[in-house]
Design an enzyme around this catalytic site. Structure first.
Site, PDB file in Angstrom:
ATOM      1  N   SER A   1       0.837  -1.207   0.000  1.00 33.59           N
ATOM      2  CA  SER A   1       0.000   0.000   0.000  1.00 33.59           C
ATOM      3  C   SER A   1       0.868   1.252   0.000  1.00 33.59           C
ATOM      4  CB  SER A   1      -0.920   0.019   1.221  1.00 33.59           C
ATOM      5  OG  SER A   1      -1.781  -1.097   1.211  1.00 33.59           O
TER       6      SER A   1
ATOM      7  N   ASN B   1      -6.624  -7.992  -8.060  1.00 36.16           N
ATOM      8  CA  ASN B   1      -6.512  -8.902  -6.930  1.00 36.16           C
ATOM      9  C   ASN B   1      -7.770  -9.732  -6.703  1.00 36.16           C
ATOM     10  OD1 ASN B   1      -6.954  -6.005  -6.356  1.00 36.16           O
ATOM     11  ND2 ASN B   1      -7.664  -6.777  -4.375  1.00 36.16           N
TER      12      ASN B   1
ATOM     13  N   GLN C   1       0.000  -8.323  -7.341  1.00 33.79           N
ATOM     14  CA  GLN C   1      -0.468  -9.694  -7.589  1.00 33.79           C
ATOM     15  C   GLN C   1       0.361 -10.373  -8.678  1.00 33.79           C
ATOM     16  OE1 GLN C   1      -2.994 -11.657  -6.229  1.00 33.79           O
ATOM     17  NE2 GLN C   1      -3.227 -10.098  -4.656  1.00 33.79           N
TER      18      GLN C   1
ATOM     19  N   HIS D   1       4.990 -10.067   0.788  1.00 30.25           N
ATOM     20  CA  HIS D   1       4.142 -11.139   1.357  1.00 30.25           C
ATOM     21  C   HIS D   1       3.206 -11.763   0.331  1.00 30.25           C
ATOM     22  CE1 HIS D   1       0.089  -9.142   2.191  1.00 30.25           C
ATOM     23  NE2 HIS D   1       0.820  -8.111   1.843  1.00 30.25           N
TER      24      HIS D   1
ATOM     25  N   THR E   1      14.222   4.343   9.047  1.00 29.56           N
ATOM     26  CA  THR E   1      15.166   3.232   8.978  1.00 29.56           C
ATOM     27  C   THR E   1      14.506   2.047   8.279  1.00 29.56           C
ATOM     28  OG1 THR E   1      16.112   3.980  11.057  1.00 29.56           O
ATOM     29  CG2 THR E   1      16.637   1.720  10.363  1.00 29.56           C
TER      30      THR E   1
ATOM     31  N   CYS F   1      -9.175  -7.062   2.387  1.00 33.23           N
ATOM     32  CA  CYS F   1      -9.525  -5.840   3.115  1.00 33.23           C
ATOM     33  C   CYS F   1     -11.031  -5.754   3.329  1.00 33.23           C
ATOM     34  CB  CYS F   1      -9.077  -4.609   2.358  1.00 33.23           C
ATOM     35  SG  CYS F   1      -7.514  -4.816   1.521  1.00 33.23           S
TER      36      CYS F   1
HETATM   37  C1  LIG Z   1      -2.128  -6.937  -1.398  1.00 37.37           C
HETATM   38  C2  LIG Z   1      -2.276  -5.863  -2.409  1.00 37.37           C
HETATM   39  C3  LIG Z   1      -1.990  -4.522  -2.097  1.00 37.37           C
HETATM   40  C4  LIG Z   1      -1.617  -4.076  -0.697  1.00 37.37           C
HETATM   41  O1  LIG Z   1      -0.399  -4.598  -0.273  1.00 37.37           O
HETATM   42  P1  LIG Z   1      -0.082  -4.569   1.321  1.00 37.37           P
HETATM   43  O2  LIG Z   1       1.313  -5.086   1.411  1.00 37.37           O
HETATM   44  O3  LIG Z   1      -1.080  -5.467   1.951  1.00 37.37           O
HETATM   45  O4  LIG Z   1      -0.210  -3.168   1.756  1.00 37.37           O
HETATM   46  C5  LIG Z   1      -2.102  -3.584  -3.088  1.00 37.37           C
HETATM   47  N1  LIG Z   1      -2.466  -3.922  -4.338  1.00 37.37           N
HETATM   48  C6  LIG Z   1      -2.757  -5.189  -4.683  1.00 37.37           C
HETATM   49  C7  LIG Z   1      -3.141  -5.509  -6.093  1.00 37.37           C
HETATM   50  C8  LIG Z   1      -2.677  -6.203  -3.726  1.00 37.37           C
HETATM   51  O5  LIG Z   1      -2.978  -7.457  -4.071  1.00 37.37           O
END
Ligand SMILES: *Cc1c(COP(=O)(O)O)cnc(C)c1O
Length: 395
Positions: free
Chosen positions: A74, A156, A184, A206, A242, A331
């Protein structure tokens, strides 16, 4: 407790790979200095950080100074949009931003805030029934004062790939910058930034078997970016604070493994995904549709809509059978609102509340898929009966 549970929500997050954890560990226990410190501990930490940056640069075929570490995906999206728009305003280079209605909220809400609170002009492009923008419409939308186009590489929720090569070419011709949220799609393309017409690219570790809480923003060399997190001027003045060194090291190792294993992984995902897409429509032949593009979609994403079924109830019942899935965006979990993305594809309220997203990953097997196909029909049938009862009561 979760050992016999089946995880089909890799679009929301993925497990950290053992190699990634091993790579990170010394940066907590031994090389724990602040990478900005000049002493030995600091230099060791900084070495790890710069090696991580080099790894991203190598696998994106670009330069280390074009890699910015952030606190999450994000934040990468936020920095791209705010940073570019603010810099353009500061140098009187324009005020107009273009994005699309199915973007992740990290892009869409940022764009809306830029409009509502900071007076930027915003165009939000619609999508067709598959979730793609129209290139003709994009061309018509570009103005003299357009600064940036932000369109995601892959959605996503429904997995649709946007035509980012074509969008990038249009942006180049018009002298507009192009940002893509590739969170994604980290393994979808080779991301050779020497050839890709992309100026800014967001990634989040992640989503590719790295740790949560670290993101990357690729920023092409000539792009003006005003820092939005100000302070000590880390990351070449583009993102103060940091850097989480162990996470940066882990993100780089995860990316290296994702790039090296790309072809094999994608083939594995595709096999499972295709079986899910075909199988779900076979076992629930009525009032079930595939959402997103039938072919141009993420290899790991199978997404559906069921008519007159509550997506949240569906998830709960799948969970009781040991299957962890999602209705679309993580979310939105617990949010009774129908999916905004499904509505944007033109689905009415009978459909848009019944989204199901199954996103496969490394550990998933054919047996997992067959088990889903075994338990799904009865769950859907029961929920539809319940829905009918409720409707009869209501009328
Ligand atoms: C997961 C996701 C995000 C947000 O990433 P975070 O690391 O959870 O903040 C933004 N854009 C897409 C397309 C995602 O799949």
């Amino acid at each position: 407790m979760t050992s016999n549970h089946i995880y089909l929500d890799h679009g929301a997050s993925t497990p950290v790979r053992a190699e990634v954890l091993d790579a990170m560990k010394p940066y907590w226990l031994e090389f724990y200095g602040n990478p900005s410190s000049v002493h030995t501990f600091g230099r060791e930490a900084n070495r790890g950080l710069e090696l991580a940056r080099d790894t991203f640069a190598e696998h994106l075929n670009t330069n280390p100074d074009e890699i910015v570490f952030t606190g999450c995906g994000s934040e990468s999206d936020n920095l791209a949009i705010r940073g570019v728009m603010q810099a353009a305003r500061s140098s009187n280079k324009g005020n107009h931003l273009i994005t699309c209605i199915t973007e992740h909220k990290a892009v869409l809400e940022t764009a809306r805030q830029m409009r509502d609170s900071f007076g930027f002009d915003l165009t939000i492009l619609p999508v067709d029934k598959f979730g793609r923008i129209s290139l003709e419409e994009l061309k018509k939308t570009i103005r003299n004062d357009t600064v940036l186009i932000s369109v995601m590489a892959a959605n996503n929720e429904v997995g649709t790939l946007q035509p980012i090569f074509e969008i990038g070419e249009i942006a180049r011709r018009e002298g507009v910058l192009f940002h893509t949220d590739a969170i994604q799609a980290a393994a979808t393309y080779e991301w050779n930034m020497q050839e890709m017409p992309v100026d800014l690219l967001s990634l989040a570790a992640h989503k590719f078997y790295g740790p949560k809480g670290i993101g990357v923003l690729y920023v092409r060399r000539n792009v003006d970016l005003e820092s939005t997190l100000t302070g000590g001027g880390q990351e070449d003045g583009r993102r103060s604070g940091t850097v989480n060194v162990p996470f940066a090291v882990g993100a780089a190792e995860a990316f290296r493994l994702a790039v090296n294993g790309r072809k094999i992984d994608l083939e594995h995902y595709r096999g499972l995904r295709n079986r899910l897409i075909k199988g779900v429509q076979e076992v629930v032949p009525e009032d079930c549709m595939l959402t997103g593009h039938p072919d141009d979609r993420l290899d790991h994403n199978a997404s559906f809509a069921f008519r007159n079924v509550s997506g949240n109830d569906l998830l709960m019942h799948l969970d009781m059978k040991g299957i962890s899935a999602s209705s679309g965006s993580a979310c939105l979990t617990g949010d009774p609102q129908p999916s905004q993305v499904l509505r944007s594809l033109g689905l009415d309220h009978e459909w848009s509340g019944g989204g199901l997203r199954l996103t496969v990953g490394h550990q998933n097997s054919d047996e997992d898929v067959e088990y889903v196909l075994e338990v799904l029909p009865e769950i859907v049938e029961n929920l539809r009966e319940l829905n009918q009862l409720q409707m009869r009561h209501a009328s």
